[in-house]
Design an enzyme around this catalytic site. Sequence first.
Site, PDB file in Angstrom:
ATOM      1  N   ASP A   1       0.867  -1.167   0.000  1.00 42.40           N
ATOM      2  CA  ASP A   1       0.000   0.000   0.000  1.00 42.40           C
ATOM      3  C   ASP A   1       0.911   1.226   0.000  1.00 42.40           C
ATOM      4  O   ASP A   1       2.102   1.134   0.279  1.00 42.40           O
ATOM      5  CB  ASP A   1      -0.954  -0.012   1.202  1.00 42.40           C
TER       6      ASP A   1
HETATM    7  C1  BGC Z   1      -4.988   3.261   0.002  1.00 45.42           C
HETATM    8  C2  BGC Z   1      -5.054   2.308  -1.161  1.00 45.42           C
HETATM    9  C3  BGC Z   1      -4.863   3.071  -2.446  1.00 45.42           C
HETATM   10  C4  BGC Z   1      -3.533   3.799  -2.390  1.00 45.42           C
HETATM   11  C5  BGC Z   1      -3.228   4.608  -3.637  1.00 45.42           C
HETATM   12  C6  BGC Z   1      -3.764   4.146  -0.035  1.00 45.42           C
HETATM   13  O1  BGC Z   1      -3.872   5.196   0.872  1.00 45.42           O
HETATM   14  O2  BGC Z   1      -5.034   2.553   1.212  1.00 45.42           O
HETATM   15  O3  BGC Z   1      -6.287   1.642  -1.169  1.00 45.42           O
HETATM   16  O4  BGC Z   1      -4.935   2.222  -3.550  1.00 45.42           O
HETATM   17  O5  BGC Z   1      -3.554   4.705  -1.298  1.00 45.42           O
HETATM   18  O6  BGC Z   1      -4.050   5.699  -3.718  1.00 45.42           O
END
Ligand code: BGC
Length: 828
Positions: A234
């Site tokens: 993530d």
């Molecule tokens: C989220 C993800 C997301 C990523 C990119 C993170 O803060 O938890 O679900 O895909 O950011 O935006």
Amino acid sequence: MTGTSTAVSQTPDLDTLLDQLTLEEQISLLAGADFWRTVPIERLNIPALKVSDGPAGARGGGALVGGTPTAAFPVGIALGASWNVELLREVGAALALEAQDKGAGVLLAPTINLFRSTLNGRNFESYAEDPYLTGQLASAYVRGLQSAGVAATVKHFVGNESEYQRNSISSDIPERALRELYLRPFEMVVKDARPWAVMSSYNKVNGTYVSESPRLLTDILRGEWGFDGLIMSDWGGTYSSGQSLRAGLDLEMPGPSRARTDLLEEARTDPATRQAVRESVKRLLHLIERTGTFAQPRDVSNAAEKGEEHPETRALIRRAGAEGAVLLKNEGGLLPLPAGATVAVIGPNAAQGRVMGGGSAQMQAHRQVSPLDGLRAALGADRVTYALGCRNDRFLPALDLPVQVDYLGPENQVIASETRRGSEVMWMSFPEGVDGDDFRARLSLTLNIPEDGEYELSLYSAGLSRLTVDGAAVIDNWTNWQAGSTYFAFGSDELRASRHLKAGAHQAVIEFVPKSVRGSVAPFSAVRLGFQTPLPESALADAARLAAQADYAVVCVGTSGEWETEGVDRWGLDLPGQQDELVSTVRAANPRTVVLLQTGGPVLMPWLGTVSAVLQGWFPGQEAGHALADVLTGQADPGGRLPQIFPARLSDDPTHPETPDLQYPGESGHVAYTEGLFIGYRHADRAGLTPLFPFGFGLSYTTFELSDARLSAAEIEPDDHLEISLTVRNTGKRAGSAVVQLYVRDLESELERPDKELKGFAKVGLAPGEARRVTLPLDMRSLAYFDEARRAWVADAGDFEACLGRSSADLPIKLAFRLKSEWSAAGV
Ligand code: BGC
């Protein structure tokens, strides 16, 4: 980064390519180039791959707001409420087209964490509280997406069931709950739909970061389940270099690398790390290959993104919105609204299209059709009146007007400028010559004030900010800036001020600099100016007067993506502001009051006993108003059934969040899943609770009868197939869809098990009078639990019951069967 060529080239042999890459090049591939792209190696024609959020649209490579227009689909819980596997496949396929339009070969979706606490900020994003329902729906979505050449990134693996301290907290999950609940949807999707990517979650599980867990990433995901795709972290969720890599985490996102800057050194001296580098690079190359990007490199630049609409996608979104709308109450058949009726449409969600949740799931939707616009289009504008009644904004609204952004040098000279749309500005890329970690910006906009009066202004920012109006200081979010709950907890809280402003143009100027968070610069910078005219004191009374004049009142209440968002948990279960009072006031003025609720999860309804009709519409995507009007007027049957129990009170939530503790939201870096297997309906069954609405519940405009239920065998041996069949008949006068639900009850088990568990379902659309035979298969895993001591899935020999009906609390058909001897299968 610039676009790559679109020439068609041959897919190279991946091992040959690996051999040609220097160690430096290999390592450069193991972190993103920027927020949304991987590193290209032009020397060897390795193209960049672009990824995009996800999950209810394909936002593209811009910031969370103000990017390229795109189709906004219903959020996860709305799709979960559809219980329609085929619909999810269609949604996945349509999203692939959207991703391709943005030059993305990878969509960061679907989100398949389960609903544990009703207060999870990202409740709206997931499908269901039940692992089986989640797994079935997610598999269909992934199949639809990947059949069109776009990779799914199933997320967040695993144990990210709330937002509180998500980057550091350890979800302490008992092994059975981990296996039977939280890992189960991932297992189903990996085995059934073979996703090409998985995203590791931010959190730890039982003390170890998931992104550093060999057991979860390598032993279970790859080893036991056979996952052969890429694992990416993530965003900002890679916490070490060699350690994360050797555990099985292939790609650090976003880039450039922050956690893996010393990986080269480690790989030079350690053969195991070098081997891990090679394997991870191969997985990245494989992903590039699978998405067809070697054969046909996409132009990954933001400039190349297409923002045109696809009419068939619009129609699909509208249909999907109605498929997920749950009719919770309809006393005396108040709904559907009859043709020719006059309707007062009232409430803070009436003229605002609440189409999506907040955080990384947001996007620049093509449109945000409000219930007011939807009902005007359906009933005729002359039959529909409107009053606001009260507000439900968490923050003062941002203004939709041009903002001049000047980047300043040391002498205050302008070194670059750009014009942005809207008084919320996020930075994820910068003009040439501006350093994103160290810049100073001046944002200027003109406030056109219609009449002399008192106005409210606000500011919040990820970074330091201060606001002046006509040169006079109004808000200082600079001198005493403090981290708060905005922008994934990297932003401050909102600061408000009131000013008397005269009619005419006023110059607002915001100064901004980025802020360092925990020793490094926050992952992005953002600022938002809010502005609002105060509501007249007569607002509630005005709404009541309007309601009394119409045949029907539709009160549109609920929340928005400001309340239901990422990085912060939900505020509670009460509707924010004066909304409960608004419902009661309108109901007192007009007995034919319908409540149209739009939230991303359960809320309490103190007025439930007094109103005749309640429709839960969630955040159903850009066509929200049309989809909900279709249901309210009977053009569509309310197709949704609750994918989450609605508790009668917050303390009925299994994590008992009324007294914050270790179980929720967590303490000293740990959140303890001590409720084990007993979340949602499993908890209500065990505790003997009567919920506000049970899991699986939802009404139709027609009636159904379930009959002639049969088992293919009353006694089975391990590995035998069991089938349950029954007839579903539409006994009413309208077309509609029934959702038949099959729960399994283990009557003789060695270990404590939930009273019953969902193991099959079917959504059946039927014309009036039509009947259909439905067959639901049950395999051995449907009967099994995870035996921790034996590290195996075990179905005990003995008696079981198949319970069939229309919700977890309405299962009139029970069929007994017997497993003659034990079945088991090993786990790791
Ligand atoms: C989220 C993800 C997301 C990523 C990119 C993170 O803060 O938890 O679900 O895909 O950011 O935006």
